[in-house]
Design an enzyme around this catalytic site. Structure first.
Site, PDB file in Angstrom:
ATOM      1  N   SER A 212       0.834  -1.190   0.000  1.00  0.00           N
ATOM      2  CA  SER A 212       0.000   0.000   0.000  1.00  0.00           C
ATOM      3  C   SER A 212       0.879   1.254   0.000  1.00  0.00           C
ATOM      4  O   SER A 212       1.721   1.392  -0.871  1.00  0.00           O
ATOM      5  CB  SER A 212      -0.950  -0.050   1.202  1.00  0.00           C
ATOM      6  OG  SER A 212      -1.977   0.881   1.089  1.00  0.00           O
ATOM      7  N   ASP A 422      -8.411  -3.743  -6.889  1.00  0.00           N
ATOM      8  CA  ASP A 422      -7.949  -3.249  -5.591  1.00  0.00           C
ATOM      9  C   ASP A 422      -8.640  -1.920  -5.309  1.00  0.00           C
ATOM     10  O   ASP A 422      -8.468  -0.964  -6.070  1.00  0.00           O
ATOM     11  CB  ASP A 422      -6.435  -3.076  -5.629  1.00  0.00           C
ATOM     12  CG  ASP A 422      -5.837  -2.685  -4.286  1.00  0.00           C
ATOM     13  OD1 ASP A 422      -6.500  -1.963  -3.517  1.00  0.00           O
ATOM     14  OD2 ASP A 422      -4.704  -3.097  -4.007  1.00  0.00           O
ATOM     15  N   HIS A 451      -7.263  -5.673  -1.303  1.00  0.00           N
ATOM     16  CA  HIS A 451      -6.076  -4.845  -1.120  1.00  0.00           C
ATOM     17  C   HIS A 451      -5.001  -5.673  -0.444  1.00  0.00           C
ATOM     18  O   HIS A 451      -5.129  -6.049   0.721  1.00  0.00           O
ATOM     19  CB  HIS A 451      -6.441  -3.627  -0.264  1.00  0.00           C
ATOM     20  CG  HIS A 451      -5.337  -2.625  -0.122  1.00  0.00           C
ATOM     21  ND1 HIS A 451      -4.712  -2.039  -1.206  1.00  0.00           N
ATOM     22  CD2 HIS A 451      -4.752  -2.099   0.974  1.00  0.00           C
ATOM     23  CE1 HIS A 451      -3.801  -1.182  -0.774  1.00  0.00           C
ATOM     24  NE2 HIS A 451      -3.799  -1.205   0.546  1.00  0.00           N
TER      25      HIS A 451
END
Length: 488
Positions: A212, A422, A451
């Site tokens: 991320s 995502d 994610h």
């Protein structure tokens, strides 16, 4: 489910600065290694094998002998010294999220034994966060409850009203007791801290696994320190600008990329009573959001409804609970209690420091009004919120240094891994980062939603590619598309 807007929204990214364009030379980081004194961690949930330590680093790398701050680090040491090849620094995202316990979390979530044997897995709380020297914006409980995204704006007047709240938060950050830290709490400085960690551990190079926002941090590190970068894995990537206004607006596209997976799940489970077809489930989303905006149910308004939906879709495992929550809101039945997130004030304050300090955001209310008008039509589920105005619009103009420009100069040692659907770091942004890296990177894309890919996802094709790279250095010869696989 949580009654604050999603932590996951902040588990994405930022913007920083390239060596060639930077006012602070990267070379100043390569100071004499400190002696790291490992001891037990006090993290209650951490593995008993996890060790912790602290490291002093400069607040301002332009003044390396000046004021120092602390960085908290952790280690899950290899149990096979003969197989150990180095250290694997990790970051779970954010910005604003603690990473001390992440090595233990990775091990508990299936990080392969041969990876654990090959590396000492290192975690850390980035500057400004948790047990490192923390920042604050003195956010009130009400400000914390408002969460990470502005309220959904249906009109230009909604944006103008929210500007006052955004300005107040920016002013609080600028006048808080840690105001001296905010200008230096940036991705570029965290990358410099990472190189201090490498040097303190006596390692010539650093391998890295970041997810991320951690992908942007890793991209900045390997741009600033290409000679100290070993095997770099970026899982669920932001675009090359990091967590900037473009990334924030992409959340709306991410939700709509991902939502069909949830709509299909609900349609296949008529017991929820939320629609017999994906089209009906989508209509239910807009109907519930409208009803909750007009009349909140048990503390859930339209903004929180959108936020918990977005947040839950980070993982397939959350879909049953999300459907039950929708069901209780639809029928006005009691919802389960949801305690607030711990350390929300520090998390949000550190996040503002990084995303507002890394890059410049639009500074006029009118520009946010235009963005909202566009995104509300283009991506109506979340666009009226993710394009809205926040504290970055009123951040002090002065930046310590320009953003890092991610490019193709450096060794070909980056492996990107990405889900097709995502919500938090959409494929469109990852593809831009892939193009920016050029010959430096190879990208593995998995036909699945959610994610985060490695090692949490179900796609063995994608997971095996990452494991092979970390343990052998071998990447796919070219970008690889992994077909959908059955859930575990």
């Amino acid at each position: 489910m949580r009654r604050t807007l999603p932590l996951a929204l902040a588990a994405t990214a930022v913007a920083a600065s390239a060596m060639a364009a930077t006012a602070i030379p990267a070379s100043v980081v390569a100071a004499t290694p400190d002696t790291v004194r490992w001891g037990p961690c006090s993290e209650k949930a951490a593995s008993s094998r996890l060790e912790c330590a602290t490291l002093n680093v400069p607040l301002d790398y332009r003044d390396p002998d000046g004021r120092q701050i602390e960085i908290a680090i952790s280690r899950l040491a290899s149990e096979k010294p003969s197989q150990r090849r180095g250290v694997l620094l990790t970051n779970p995202g954010g910005p604003g999220i603690t990473g001390l316990g992440y090595p233990a979390a990775l091990a508990a979530s299936g990080l392969p034994r041969k990876v654990l044997d090959s590396y000492d897995v290192i975690g850390f709380d980035p500057r400004g966060v948790g047990r490192s020297t923390p920042v604050t914006c003195d956010l009130t409980p009400e400000q914390q409850k408002r969460g990470n995204l502005p309220p959904y704006a249906h009109t230009a007047a909604d944006v103008a009203r929210e500007a006052g709240n955004a300005r107040t938060v920016a002013e609080q950050c600028a006048s808080s007791r840690t105001a001296w830290m905010h200008p230096h709490t940036t991705t570029a400085n965290t990358a410099r801290d990472m190189d201090r960690i490498r040097a303190a551990l006596g390692e010539p190079k650093l391998s890295y696994l970041g997810a991320s926002y951690g992908t942007y941090l890793g991209a900045v590190y390997t741009t600033m320190f290409p000679g100290h970068s070993d095997r770099i894995v970026l899982d669920s990537s932001l675009g090359p600008g990091g967590y900037d206004v473009t990334a924030m607006r992409l959340f709306a596209r991410g939700l709509e990329d991902r939502f069909p997976d949830f709509a299909a799940f609900v349609a296949a489970h008529p017991e929820y009573g939320l629609g017999a077809t994906p089209k009906q489930v989508t209509a239910e989303f807009f109907d519930l959001a409208k009803r909750l905006e007009a009349k909140p149910v048990q503390g859930y308004d339209g903004n929180l409804f959108r936020g918990i939906t977005f947040d839950a879709l980070y993982s397939d495992a959350n879909m049953p609970q999300l459907a039950k929550t929708w069901q209780t809101l639809d029928t006005d039945r009691p919802t389960p209690p949801n305690p607030p997130l711990p350390n929300m004030e520090n998390f949000m304050s550190a996040r503002f420091s990084v995303i507002c300090g890394d890059s410049r955001w639009p500074e006029t209310v009118r520009e946010y009004q235009r963005n909202v008008a566009v995104d509300r039509l283009r991506h109506p589920m979340l666009g009226g919120s993710s394009a809205g105005i926040g504290p970055c619009a009123f951040w002090p103009d002065k930046r310590v240094e320009p953003p890092v420009r991610i490019g193709d100069r450096g060794p070909s040692n980056v492996l990107m891994v990405q889900n097709e659907r995502d919500p938090g770091t959409p494929l469109a942004g990852a593809q831009k980062l892939r193009r920016a890296f050029g010959k430096r990177a190879t990208m593995v894309t998995a036909d699945q939603g959610g994610h985060g890919v490695y090692p949490f996802g179900a796609n063995t094709c994608a997971n095996d590619a990452v494991t092979a790279f970390l343990t052998t250095g071998q990447r796919p010869a070219r970008d690889l598309a992994c077909a959908a696989e059955p859930s575990r």
